[in-house]
Design a protein around this motif. Sequence first.
Motif, PDB file in Angstrom:
ATOM      1  N   VAL A 287     -18.325  -6.129 -18.175  1.00  0.00           N
ATOM      2  CA  VAL A 287     -17.199  -6.965 -18.566  1.00  0.00           C
ATOM      3  C   VAL A 287     -16.689  -6.481 -19.920  1.00  0.00           C
ATOM      4  N   VAL A 288     -15.401  -6.174 -19.991  1.00  0.00           N
ATOM      5  CA  VAL A 288     -14.805  -5.631 -21.202  1.00  0.00           C
ATOM      6  C   VAL A 288     -13.604  -6.496 -21.574  1.00  0.00           C
ATOM      7  N   GLY A 289     -13.529  -6.910 -22.824  1.00  0.00           N
ATOM      8  CA  GLY A 289     -12.424  -7.718 -23.313  1.00  0.00           C
ATOM      9  C   GLY A 289     -11.253  -6.862 -23.764  1.00  0.00           C
ATOM     10  N   LYS A 290     -10.167  -7.533 -24.085  1.00  0.00           N
ATOM     11  CA  LYS A 290      -8.927  -6.851 -24.461  1.00  0.00           C
ATOM     12  C   LYS A 290      -9.109  -5.903 -25.642  1.00  0.00           C
ATOM     13  N   GLU A 291      -9.655  -6.379 -26.753  1.00  0.00           N
ATOM     14  CA  GLU A 291      -9.762  -5.531 -27.947  1.00  0.00           C
ATOM     15  C   GLU A 291     -10.550  -4.263 -27.674  1.00  0.00           C
ATOM     16  N   ALA A 292     -11.678  -4.405 -27.013  1.00  0.00           N
ATOM     17  CA  ALA A 292     -12.514  -3.234 -26.718  1.00  0.00           C
ATOM     18  C   ALA A 292     -11.790  -2.273 -25.775  1.00  0.00           C
ATOM     19  N   LEU A 293     -11.124  -2.813 -24.762  1.00  0.00           N
ATOM     20  CA  LEU A 293     -10.425  -1.970 -23.792  1.00  0.00           C
ATOM     21  C   LEU A 293      -9.285  -1.203 -24.452  1.00  0.00           C
ATOM     22  N   VAL A 294      -8.492  -1.890 -25.248  1.00  0.00           N
ATOM     23  CA  VAL A 294      -7.384  -1.222 -25.938  1.00  0.00           C
ATOM     24  C   VAL A 294      -7.937  -0.157 -26.890  1.00  0.00           C
ATOM     25  N   GLY A 295      -9.046  -0.431 -27.552  1.00  0.00           N
ATOM     26  CA  GLY A 295      -9.673   0.557 -28.430  1.00  0.00           C
ATOM     27  C   GLY A 295     -10.082   1.812 -27.684  1.00  0.00           C
ATOM     28  N   VAL A 296     -10.659   1.641 -26.505  1.00  0.00           N
ATOM     29  CA  VAL A 296     -11.053   2.794 -25.681  1.00  0.00           C
ATOM     30  C   VAL A 296      -9.816   3.595 -25.291  1.00  0.00           C
ATOM     31  N   PHE A 297      -8.757   2.901 -24.878  1.00  0.00           N
ATOM     32  CA  PHE A 297      -7.526   3.599 -24.500  1.00  0.00           C
ATOM     33  C   PHE A 297      -6.947   4.369 -25.683  1.00  0.00           C
ATOM     34  N   GLN A 298      -6.937   3.780 -26.858  1.00  0.00           N
ATOM     35  CA  GLN A 298      -6.398   4.472 -28.027  1.00  0.00           C
ATOM     36  C   GLN A 298      -7.126   5.789 -28.258  1.00  0.00           C
ATOM     37  N   GLN A 299      -8.428   5.798 -28.062  1.00  0.00           N
ATOM     38  CA  GLN A 299      -9.230   7.005 -28.266  1.00  0.00           C
ATOM     39  C   GLN A 299      -8.991   8.052 -27.187  1.00  0.00           C
ATOM     40  N   ARG A 300      -8.500   7.649 -26.041  1.00  0.00           N
ATOM     41  CA  ARG A 300      -8.366   8.577 -24.912  1.00  0.00           C
ATOM     42  C   ARG A 300      -6.951   9.104 -24.702  1.00  0.00           C
ATOM     43  N   PHE A 301      -6.070   8.895 -25.661  1.00  0.00           N
ATOM     44  CA  PHE A 301      -4.722   9.456 -25.527  1.00  0.00           C
ATOM     45  C   PHE A 301      -4.829  10.969 -25.406  1.00  0.00           C
ATOM     46  N   GLY A 302      -4.273  11.528 -24.331  1.00  0.00           N
ATOM     47  CA  GLY A 302      -4.292  12.967 -24.112  1.00  0.00           C
ATOM     48  C   GLY A 302      -5.656  13.537 -23.780  1.00  0.00           C
ATOM     49  N   ALA A 303      -6.609  12.696 -23.418  1.00  0.00           N
ATOM     50  CA  ALA A 303      -7.982  13.153 -23.202  1.00  0.00           C
ATOM     51  C   ALA A 303      -8.160  13.958 -21.921  1.00  0.00           C
ATOM     52  N   TYR A 304      -7.385  13.660 -20.898  1.00  0.00           N
ATOM     53  CA  TYR A 304      -7.532  14.388 -19.643  1.00  0.00           C
ATOM     54  C   TYR A 304      -6.354  14.106 -18.724  1.00  0.00           C
ATOM     55  N   ALA A 305      -6.133  15.049 -17.824  1.00  0.00           N
ATOM     56  CA  ALA A 305      -5.074  14.871 -16.828  1.00  0.00           C
ATOM     57  C   ALA A 305      -5.665  14.128 -15.641  1.00  0.00           C
ATOM     58  N   VAL A 306      -5.033  13.053 -15.296  1.00  0.00           N
ATOM     59  CA  VAL A 306      -5.469  12.267 -14.155  1.00  0.00           C
ATOM     60  C   VAL A 306      -4.223  11.790 -13.424  1.00  0.00           C
ATOM     61  N   ALA A 307      -4.291  11.738 -12.120  1.00  0.00           N
ATOM     62  CA  ALA A 307      -3.210  11.172 -11.327  1.00  0.00           C
ATOM     63  C   ALA A 307      -3.718   9.844 -10.783  1.00  0.00           C
ATOM     64  N   ILE A 308      -3.054   8.770 -11.160  1.00  0.00           N
ATOM     65  CA  ILE A 308      -3.456   7.438 -10.724  1.00  0.00           C
ATOM     66  C   ILE A 308      -2.316   6.841  -9.910  1.00  0.00           C
ATOM     67  N   THR A 309      -2.630   6.460  -8.691  1.00  0.00           N
ATOM     68  CA  THR A 309      -1.645   5.795  -7.846  1.00  0.00           C
ATOM     69  C   THR A 309      -2.237   4.489  -7.334  1.00  0.00           C
TER      70      THR A 309
END
Length: 133
Positions: free
Chosen positions: A51-73
Amino acid sequence: MTVSGRQFAEEIADLHGFFDDWFAGRAGRNISEFADRLDPGFTIVNPHGEVVGKEALVGVFQQRFGAYAVAITTSGATLAMTEPVLLGTYEEHRRTGDEMTRLIATVAMVVDEQTPTGYRWLSVHETWIEGEG
């Protein structure tokens, strides 16, 4: 405002399009496009059961900008309830290189004109589709 299944599916697809762009590091995207959609009490149960809350999730996303190419549909968005909470499911398909994973997610959101797209996400619960993860 009555929300149609099509509008529900479009909101889900739009957010996942942001994920595609964000992880690939495409210019012109801002973390607020994601963070401002989430309720302050937002939680996600990821497919591993964490279970991950908003602050932690947004923090993880901030760190992963440009981290890898992924196609999500996304596909199969089904709206089960529309008032006062939008409740439904969708499938998410992630391709990273030669690897494809799929999960099914249950999402709860409400209409909120104060957010960038008019929806405020309350909760997501993800589960691997059999044979995945």
